[in-house]
Design a protein around this motif. Structure first.
Motif, PDB file in Angstrom:
ATOM      1  N   ARG A  17       0.819  -1.217   0.000  1.00 44.86           N
ATOM      2  CA  ARG A  17       0.000   0.000   0.000  1.00 44.86           C
ATOM      3  C   ARG A  17       0.843   1.252   0.000  1.00 44.86           C
ATOM      4  NH1 ARG A  17      -5.551   0.722   1.441  1.00 44.86           N
ATOM      5  NH2 ARG A  17      -5.086   2.825   2.035  1.00 44.86           N
ATOM      6  N   SER A  51      -4.100   3.050  -2.815  1.00 44.32           N
ATOM      7  CA  SER A  51      -3.094   2.481  -3.711  1.00 44.32           C
ATOM      8  C   SER A  51      -3.576   2.608  -5.157  1.00 44.32           C
ATOM      9  CB  SER A  51      -2.851   1.011  -3.373  1.00 44.32           C
ATOM     10  OG  SER A  51      -3.999   0.247  -3.713  1.00 44.32           O
ATOM     11  N   TRP A  74      -3.861   0.172  -7.163  1.00 43.11           N
ATOM     12  CA  TRP A  74      -4.783  -0.950  -7.391  1.00 43.11           C
ATOM     13  C   TRP A  74      -6.201  -0.560  -6.959  1.00 43.11           C
ATOM     14  CZ3 TRP A  74      -5.091  -5.028 -10.258  1.00 43.11           C
ATOM     15  CH2 TRP A  74      -6.104  -5.953 -10.018  1.00 43.11           C
ATOM     16  N   GLU A  75      -6.324   0.086  -5.806  1.00 46.45           N
ATOM     17  CA  GLU A  75      -7.638   0.512  -5.333  1.00 46.45           C
ATOM     18  C   GLU A  75      -8.267   1.532  -6.287  1.00 46.45           C
ATOM     19  OE1 GLU A  75      -7.227   0.039  -0.518  1.00 46.45           O
ATOM     20  OE2 GLU A  75      -6.203   1.713  -1.495  1.00 46.45           O
ATOM     21  N   THR A 110      -9.443  -0.340  -9.497  1.00 49.51           N
ATOM     22  CA  THR A 110     -10.585  -1.240  -9.294  1.00 49.51           C
ATOM     23  C   THR A 110     -11.766  -0.545  -8.622  1.00 49.51           C
ATOM     24  OG1 THR A 110      -9.640  -2.021  -7.204  1.00 49.51           O
ATOM     25  CG2 THR A 110      -9.132  -3.292  -9.190  1.00 49.51           C
ATOM     26  N   ALA A 126      -2.801  -2.526 -16.849  1.00 46.33           N
ATOM     27  CA  ALA A 126      -3.839  -2.957 -15.912  1.00 46.33           C
ATOM     28  C   ALA A 126      -5.166  -2.262 -16.210  1.00 46.33           C
ATOM     29  CB  ALA A 126      -3.412  -2.675 -14.472  1.00 46.33           C
TER      30      ALA A 126
END
Length: 136
Positions: free
Chosen positions: A39, A57, A59-60, A63, A128
């Motif tokens: 994180r 992050s 990624w958060e 998504t 991604a």
């Protein structure tokens, strides 16, 4: 010649296509199996940070699972541009695939899958983003 340009509607006299900027994002090492321990760090206002809150992050953000509202950064701006502009996205994906190809060309075909490759974090975000948001 000026008369030709005034009447012509073909590609020979059309305005040139704009060149899209390609940004070289910061580099990060991609590690297999990276999880929540990766994180974003906590910044305190006294240390030059923003507020002492945990920043979401990447990624958060990718998504849409972030509980916090992200500050405007180069990465959030990149994600917004990828979402809003298909021509920009296509250009960035082409550049990212080239970077991915270069990283994989440095790896041996005898690799067991646990070796690490190094790529700019922006390249990883672009790949991604496209995998998560633009698949049929």
């Amino acid at each position: 010649m000026a008369d030709h340009e005034a009447r012509c509607r073909s590609a020979c006299c059309a305005a040139p296509e704009p060149v899209l900027d390609v940004v070289d994002p910061p580099e990060v090492v991609v590690m297999p199996g990276g999880g929540d321990d990766m994180r974003s760090p906590v910044d305190t206002a006294a240390g030059g940070g923003t507020s002492g809150l945990i920043r979401p992050s990447l990624w958060e953000l990718l998504t849409d699972t972030a509980d916090e509202v992200a500050m405007r950064t180069q990465m959030t701006l990149l994600m917004d541009q990828l979402e809003e502009s298909a021509p920009y996205r296509r250009g960035q994906v082409a550049a990212s695939l080239e970077a991915l190809r270069n990283a994989l060309e440095k790896a041996s075909h005898t690799a067991d899958g646990d070796e690490e490759v190094s790529m700019p974090v922006g390249t990883v975000v672009i790949i991604a983003h496209c995998l998560l948001r633009h698949q049929p």
